[in-house]
Design a protein around this motif. Structure first.
Motif, PDB file in Angstrom:
ATOM      1  N   LEU A  83       0.848  -1.186   0.000  1.00  0.00           N
ATOM      2  CA  LEU A  83       0.000   0.000   0.000  1.00  0.00           C
ATOM      3  C   LEU A  83       0.882   1.234   0.000  1.00  0.00           C
ATOM      4  O   LEU A  83       1.860   1.304   0.740  1.00  0.00           O
ATOM      5  N   ASP A  84       0.531   2.209  -0.834  1.00  0.00           N
ATOM      6  CA  ASP A  84       1.172   3.511  -0.739  1.00  0.00           C
ATOM      7  C   ASP A  84       0.482   4.301   0.369  1.00  0.00           C
ATOM      8  O   ASP A  84      -0.694   4.076   0.661  1.00  0.00           O
ATOM      9  N   ALA A  85       1.195   5.244   0.953  1.00  0.00           N
ATOM     10  CA  ALA A  85       0.638   5.979   2.091  1.00  0.00           C
ATOM     11  C   ALA A  85      -0.585   6.808   1.716  1.00  0.00           C
ATOM     12  O   ALA A  85      -1.411   7.127   2.580  1.00  0.00           O
ATOM     13  N   ASP A  86      -0.721   7.152   0.436  1.00  0.00           N
ATOM     14  CA  ASP A  86      -1.889   7.937   0.016  1.00  0.00           C
ATOM     15  C   ASP A  86      -3.022   7.060  -0.514  1.00  0.00           C
ATOM     16  O   ASP A  86      -3.956   7.558  -1.140  1.00  0.00           O
ATOM     17  N   PHE A 111      -4.575  -7.435  -9.390  1.00  0.00           N
ATOM     18  CA  PHE A 111      -4.703  -6.007  -9.623  1.00  0.00           C
ATOM     19  C   PHE A 111      -5.780  -5.440  -8.698  1.00  0.00           C
ATOM     20  O   PHE A 111      -6.796  -6.088  -8.452  1.00  0.00           O
ATOM     21  N   PHE A 112      -5.543  -4.216  -8.226  1.00  0.00           N
ATOM     22  CA  PHE A 112      -6.576  -3.440  -7.551  1.00  0.00           C
ATOM     23  C   PHE A 112      -6.953  -2.291  -8.481  1.00  0.00           C
ATOM     24  O   PHE A 112      -6.088  -1.528  -8.921  1.00  0.00           O
ATOM     25  N   LYS A 113      -8.226  -2.130  -8.759  1.00  0.00           N
ATOM     26  CA  LYS A 113      -8.698  -0.946  -9.477  1.00  0.00           C
ATOM     27  C   LYS A 113      -8.695   0.221  -8.497  1.00  0.00           C
ATOM     28  O   LYS A 113      -8.980   0.043  -7.316  1.00  0.00           O
ATOM     29  N   ARG A 114      -8.364   1.423  -9.005  1.00  0.00           N
ATOM     30  CA  ARG A 114      -8.231   2.562  -8.102  1.00  0.00           C
ATOM     31  C   ARG A 114      -9.148   3.715  -8.505  1.00  0.00           C
ATOM     32  O   ARG A 114      -9.322   3.997  -9.687  1.00  0.00           O
ATOM     33  N   LYS A 115      -9.713   4.354  -7.494  1.00  0.00           N
ATOM     34  CA  LYS A 115     -10.411   5.612  -7.680  1.00  0.00           C
ATOM     35  C   LYS A 115      -9.464   6.724  -7.275  1.00  0.00           C
ATOM     36  O   LYS A 115      -8.926   6.728  -6.167  1.00  0.00           O
ATOM     37  N   GLY A 120      -8.355  16.666  -3.281  1.00  0.00           N
ATOM     38  CA  GLY A 120      -9.577  16.366  -2.557  1.00  0.00           C
ATOM     39  C   GLY A 120     -10.785  16.068  -3.414  1.00  0.00           C
ATOM     40  O   GLY A 120     -11.848  15.719  -2.892  1.00  0.00           O
ATOM     41  N   GLU A 121     -10.668  16.169  -4.730  1.00  0.00           N
ATOM     42  CA  GLU A 121     -11.793  15.940  -5.620  1.00  0.00           C
ATOM     43  C   GLU A 121     -11.570  14.692  -6.473  1.00  0.00           C
ATOM     44  O   GLU A 121     -10.460  14.445  -6.951  1.00  0.00           O
ATOM     45  N   TYR A 166     -12.880  -1.189  -5.222  1.00  0.00           N
ATOM     46  CA  TYR A 166     -11.871  -0.179  -5.540  1.00  0.00           C
ATOM     47  C   TYR A 166     -10.974   0.182  -4.352  1.00  0.00           C
ATOM     48  O   TYR A 166     -11.424   0.236  -3.208  1.00  0.00           O
ATOM     49  N   LEU A 167      -9.716   0.437  -4.687  1.00  0.00           N
ATOM     50  CA  LEU A 167      -8.754   1.049  -3.772  1.00  0.00           C
ATOM     51  C   LEU A 167      -8.848   2.557  -3.968  1.00  0.00           C
ATOM     52  O   LEU A 167      -8.902   3.045  -5.091  1.00  0.00           O
ATOM     53  N   LEU A 168      -8.905   3.317  -2.879  1.00  0.00           N
ATOM     54  CA  LEU A 168      -8.982   4.765  -2.980  1.00  0.00           C
ATOM     55  C   LEU A 168      -7.578   5.362  -3.004  1.00  0.00           C
ATOM     56  O   LEU A 168      -6.730   5.025  -2.178  1.00  0.00           O
ATOM     57  N   HIS A 169      -7.338   6.240  -3.974  1.00  0.00           N
ATOM     58  CA  HIS A 169      -6.009   6.833  -4.151  1.00  0.00           C
ATOM     59  C   HIS A 169      -6.119   8.350  -4.019  1.00  0.00           C
ATOM     60  O   HIS A 169      -6.531   9.038  -4.948  1.00  0.00           O
ATOM     61  N   PHE A 170      -5.756   8.862  -2.836  1.00  0.00           N
ATOM     62  CA  PHE A 170      -5.777  10.294  -2.574  1.00  0.00           C
ATOM     63  C   PHE A 170      -4.415  10.874  -2.952  1.00  0.00           C
ATOM     64  O   PHE A 170      -3.577  11.133  -2.098  1.00  0.00           O
ATOM     65  N   SER A 171      -4.236  11.055  -4.230  1.00  0.00           N
ATOM     66  CA  SER A 171      -2.904  11.286  -4.769  1.00  0.00           C
ATOM     67  C   SER A 171      -2.198  12.503  -4.192  1.00  0.00           C
ATOM     68  O   SER A 171      -1.166  12.379  -3.550  1.00  0.00           O
TER      69      SER A 171
END
Length: 252
Positions: A83-86, A111-115, A120-121, A166-171
């Protein structure tokens, strides 16, 4: 039969804003390992003071591949969850992970699909609609390709599966943070190109930069993301441009 066990792994640097939420989202893992690149903020203090059961290591950063492979070497369980920290594991994804690894027959990697979220949007297009990364895999195939310093991938995979949740990605929470990452990644990519003997060419720098923008903004529908899509497309082009700028410096 004993349930399969998971080692959750994170490589981090200056992630005081993200580290607690990231760690909370993998609390279901049987062990959690964090490899820190000598953070200068409160990342390490937060882990030591609030998460004493987490295995914390430190190593000077050279590139992402070396950090990931070193972190894997500390893991003791059959399944690796990177996991990445974001990034955040949702409750739905957690349940799917636990259900999947208990099946009599499994794939060796998933694979994990990411949102994707930017400042913040949620970003709906700009190539993110097809974004997925391998985040869950068996330790027997856990080795990242040492020829890639960025956009690193496992080197010996065959026919990975894909989980549905989905994995959430708060880039990034700011333009400046994303710009900083672009520069960092560009330097690493330039080093890869230089070591492969690829020469600097102005026409290639300009054409690749222009196509990077066109690809994300038009072909990957970044235009539908409004200002966010325009910004992300520009940064994609900038990444290509800066990569060749740093490559030119290596030949000067």
């Amino acid at each position: 039969m004993e349930n399969p066990k998971i080692s959750a792994l994170l490589i981090v640097f200056n992630e005081e804003k993200n580290i607690e939420e990231a760690l909370k989202s993998v609390e279901f893992a049987d062990e959690i390992i964090v490899l820190d690149s000598f953070s200068t903020d409160k990342t390490v203090d937060i882990i030591k003071n609030k998460y004493p059961n987490i295995k914390l290591y430190q190593n000077k950063f050279e590139d992402f591949t070396k950090q990931r492979n070193l972190c894997i070497s500390y893991a003791k369980n059959d399944w690796i969850l990177f996991l990445d920290a974001d990034e955040r594991i949702t409750p739905e994804l957690k349940n799917e992970i636990l259900k999947e690894i208990k099946k009599p027959v499994t794939r060796k990697a998933y694979f994990f699909k990411r949102k994707f979220f930017f400042m913040g949007e949620k970003v709906n297009y700009s190539g993110t609609q097809n974004d997925k990364n391998i985040r869950l895999f068996k330790k027997e195939v856990a080795h990242y390709d040492e020829n890639k310093r960025v956009h690193e991938g496992l080197s010996n995979l065959d026919n990975p599966g894909t989980l549905q949740n989905y994995l959430l990605h708060f880039s990034f929470d700011s333009y400046e943070a994303y710009y900083k990452k672009v520069i960092h990644y560009s330097k690493l990519k330039a080093k890869d190109l230089h070591e492969k003997g690829i020469p600097y060419q102005l026409i290639k720098q300009l054409s690749k930069s222009a196509f990077s923008f066109f690809k994300m903004y038009i072909l990957k529908l970044g235009i539908l993301d409004g200002k966010k899509g325009l910004t992300l497309s520009y940064l994609s082009a900038l990444s290509s441009f800066k990569t060749y700028e740093f490559l030119k410096e290596k030949y000067s």
